[in-house]
Structure formats: C-alpha cells, structure tokens
Design a protein around this motif. Sequence first.
Motif, PDB file in Angstrom:
ATOM      1  N   GLN A   1       3.863  -7.854  12.654  1.00 21.96           N
ATOM      2  CA  GLN A   1       2.511  -7.516  12.205  1.00 21.96           C
ATOM      3  C   GLN A   1       1.628  -8.762  12.155  1.00 21.96           C
ATOM      4  O   GLN A   1       0.410  -8.668  12.259  1.00 21.96           O
ATOM      5  CB  GLN A   1       2.556  -6.884  10.814  1.00 21.96           C
TER       6      GLN A   1
ATOM      7  N   LYS B   1       5.872   2.664   5.914  1.00 23.73           N
ATOM      8  CA  LYS B   1       4.452   2.325   6.057  1.00 23.73           C
ATOM      9  C   LYS B   1       4.231   1.323   7.186  1.00 23.73           C
ATOM     10  O   LYS B   1       3.274   1.438   7.964  1.00 23.73           O
ATOM     11  CB  LYS B   1       3.920   1.748   4.743  1.00 23.73           C
ATOM     12  N   LEU B   2       5.116   0.332   7.270  1.00 25.55           N
ATOM     13  CA  LEU B   2       4.985  -0.670   8.323  1.00 25.55           C
ATOM     14  C   LEU B   2       5.119  -0.037   9.702  1.00 25.55           C
ATOM     15  O   LEU B   2       4.358  -0.348  10.628  1.00 25.55           O
ATOM     16  CB  LEU B   2       6.047  -1.758   8.151  1.00 25.55           C
TER      17      LEU B   2
ATOM     18  N   ASP C   1       8.223   1.030   2.055  1.00 26.92           N
ATOM     19  CA  ASP C   1       7.513  -0.089   2.667  1.00 26.92           C
ATOM     20  C   ASP C   1       7.763  -0.116   4.176  1.00 26.92           C
ATOM     21  O   ASP C   1       6.834  -0.324   4.975  1.00 26.92           O
ATOM     22  CB  ASP C   1       7.974  -1.421   2.058  1.00 26.92           C
TER      23      ASP C   1
ATOM     24  N   ASN D   1      -0.246 -14.015   6.667  1.00 26.05           N
ATOM     25  CA  ASN D   1      -0.527 -13.425   5.365  1.00 26.05           C
ATOM     26  C   ASN D   1       0.469 -14.031   4.379  1.00 26.05           C
ATOM     27  O   ASN D   1       1.682 -13.874   4.549  1.00 26.05           O
ATOM     28  CB  ASN D   1      -0.388 -11.907   5.433  1.00 26.05           C
TER      29      ASN D   1
ATOM     30  N   GLY E   1       2.145   2.132  10.686  1.00 26.23           N
ATOM     31  CA  GLY E   1       0.869   1.440  10.787  1.00 26.23           C
ATOM     32  C   GLY E   1      -0.046   1.667   9.599  1.00 26.23           C
ATOM     33  O   GLY E   1      -1.228   1.301   9.637  1.00 26.23           O
ATOM     34  N   ASP E   2       0.462   2.292   8.527  1.00 21.92           N
ATOM     35  CA  ASP E   2      -0.363   2.569   7.345  1.00 21.92           C
ATOM     36  C   ASP E   2      -0.539   1.351   6.450  1.00 21.92           C
ATOM     37  O   ASP E   2      -1.410   1.332   5.593  1.00 21.92           O
ATOM     38  CB  ASP E   2       0.252   3.709   6.513  1.00 21.92           C
ATOM     39  N   LYS E   3       0.305   0.342   6.611  1.00 20.03           N
ATOM     40  CA  LYS E   3       0.242  -0.844   5.744  1.00 20.03           C
ATOM     41  C   LYS E   3      -0.584  -1.921   6.430  1.00 20.03           C
ATOM     42  O   LYS E   3      -0.191  -2.470   7.456  1.00 20.03           O
ATOM     43  CB  LYS E   3       1.655  -1.358   5.440  1.00 20.03           C
ATOM     44  N   ASP E   4      -1.736  -2.206   5.878  1.00 19.24           N
ATOM     45  CA  ASP E   4      -2.633  -3.198   6.453  1.00 19.24           C
ATOM     46  C   ASP E   4      -2.251  -4.594   5.966  1.00 19.24           C
ATOM     47  O   ASP E   4      -2.058  -4.808   4.766  1.00 19.24           O
ATOM     48  CB  ASP E   4      -4.078  -2.882   6.061  1.00 19.24           C
ATOM     49  N   ILE E   5      -2.137  -5.544   6.895  1.00 25.73           N
ATOM     50  CA  ILE E   5      -1.793  -6.919   6.535  1.00 25.73           C
ATOM     51  C   ILE E   5      -2.908  -7.826   7.043  1.00 25.73           C
ATOM     52  O   ILE E   5      -2.919  -8.235   8.214  1.00 25.73           O
ATOM     53  CB  ILE E   5      -0.443  -7.328   7.149  1.00 25.73           C
ATOM     54  N   PRO E   6      -3.883  -8.146   6.184  1.00 23.11           N
ATOM     55  CA  PRO E   6      -4.975  -9.031   6.616  1.00 23.11           C
ATOM     56  C   PRO E   6      -4.462 -10.433   6.887  1.00 23.11           C
ATOM     57  O   PRO E   6      -3.638 -10.963   6.143  1.00 23.11           O
ATOM     58  CB  PRO E   6      -5.939  -9.002   5.420  1.00 23.11           C
TER      59      PRO E   6
END
Length: 311
Positions: A285, A148-149, A145, A199, A152-157
């Motif tokens: 993020q 990914k953070l 995790d 989020n 930048g692979d983890k998208d947090i809308p």
Amino acid sequence: MIVFFSGALVLLLLVILWQYLRLREHGRQLEYIHSKLESIMDRGSHERLLLFNSDPALQKLLASLNSLLDVNHKGAVEMARQEQSMRHMLANISHDLKTPLTVVLGYIETLLQDDSMPAEEQERVLRTIHAKAEEVITLMNRFFDLAKLESGDKDIPLTKVETGELCRRNILSFYELLSAKGSEVQIDIPDEPLFIMGNEEALDRVLGNLLSNAISYGDAGGVLGLRLYSQADKVCIEVWDKGKGISEDHQDKIFERLYTLEDSRNRTYQGSGLGLTITKRLTEQMNGSIKLTSKPYIRTSFTLSFRRLDY
C-alpha cells in the motif's frame, strides 16, 4: 462460340464444385473444433486444439481459442490454489479461536462449580480468562484489518518519512525484551537522513511485526539485527536473525493468509499467521516491496524496499 460457352460452363461448374468441397471440408473442421473444444472443457484437461490447415483465418481462430484455453487453465489452477488456501486459512483460524475459547470455557466452568475457591485463585482465573479473551479480540481485529487492506477500504495517506528515526524508535521499543532474552542486538543505521513516501503508523506496524517475528522465531541464534541503507534509488530496511530460519518449502507461502509454520502452533509462539500477511499488504500500500531470504542458523532476513526521496 458454343464451344466457348460450353468451356465456361464446365469451368464454372468446377469452381462451384471446388467451393462446395472446400466449404464441406471447413464444415468438418469446424465441427471437429467444436467437439474437441467441448471435450477439453468437459474433462478440464490441458490439451490444445491442433489442426493442419493452411487457411489463415482458421489458423487465427485456433490461436485465439488456444489462448482462451490457456487463460481458462490458469484460472482453474488459481481457483484450486485459492480454495486450498481458503481451507487452510479456515482450519488455522478455527484453531486459533478454539484454543483460547476452550481455556475460557474451562475456567468459567471451574468458577461455576467450585464455590470454595479462594479469592486469590479466583482472581488468577479471572485474569487468565481476561487475557484469553483479549487474544481472541486481537486475532479478530487483525483479521478485519487484513480484510480492509485487501478490499481497498483502508486508506493509508502517504507523507515524507525519515526512516532513520523510525528504525531507532522501533528497535528501542524491543530493546528491553531482547536484553531479557540475552540476545545480542546489531544496529546499522546511517547518520545521513533517508526519506521515503510512507505512513508512520503503518511503518511502525510493519517493523513491529518483523521485529517481533524475529524475536519469536530467531532467538535460537542469539542475535537480531536491524540495518537501514540506500541502494541506487531505493531505501532498504532489513530485519535479520541467525535462528533456525524458514525452509525453501515454506518461503513462497509465508506471506499467505493465516499460514504458519507447524512449530509456531505451540504455546510459546502463539502465531496467528496474520502478521506477515498484513506486513506485506501494508508495504505494498506504501508502494514498497518485501523480500525474504533464509539460510538456517546463518542468516534469515526480511528486507523492505521503498523509493528514495531526495528532497
């Protein structure tokens, strides 16, 4: 006429001689700059290029070279810090993986070698093996995790979130544990709704990490607090306790990957050192910030700050 031409020729020769001497001096100075620069780079020192010269072009060159040396030195310092952090991280993750895996292997060997073990004991051993295997999986999931953070692979809308209800829900999820420990809980959440862009899943994880961290490390103080408030155009969430706190030596490192306080490496705390790093990355993020202040046995607090929405 002849005298005039003779004088002009002499003047021309003097100018040529002056230009020659000037160019030769520039050549010597450039050679000095070249050799000095090579020496600084080879030794990795923090020296600067010094040259007494009134030529504006040469002064600009020296200023630019010294700026480049500053950038190179800062890069070298940061690289050394990153290497040290990486070594520390690898040592910590090795420790955190080795401990449960050693237990798993030990119990497996016991099961293989002891054919007469009662069924109840076998079940207890298998449950321990299962729990330790889950520890390893949890640690690896946290590590991925974080990777990914940071990549930048983890998208947090982001959506509009009401922070009061979020805080109430999270403190209630720990209330039973806090009651079992006999800890006092102080909650300060205004009735006025306070909105941010965030989020909910990420905020639940952030608050969960901070609350569990306060319970693990601050229970000696006997009190845990959660405070929600607005300050100018910010919404702030503070999780605090009156435990042993975090010394100044550790405060600037507490958010680093897999950094843990020495006494967290015991069976009571089982700290992986990933929780606060993930907390910081998730907060950033969501365009927020996190701040730590700590005075042992007086107040240790982690404060989240987000931009307030007024619509």
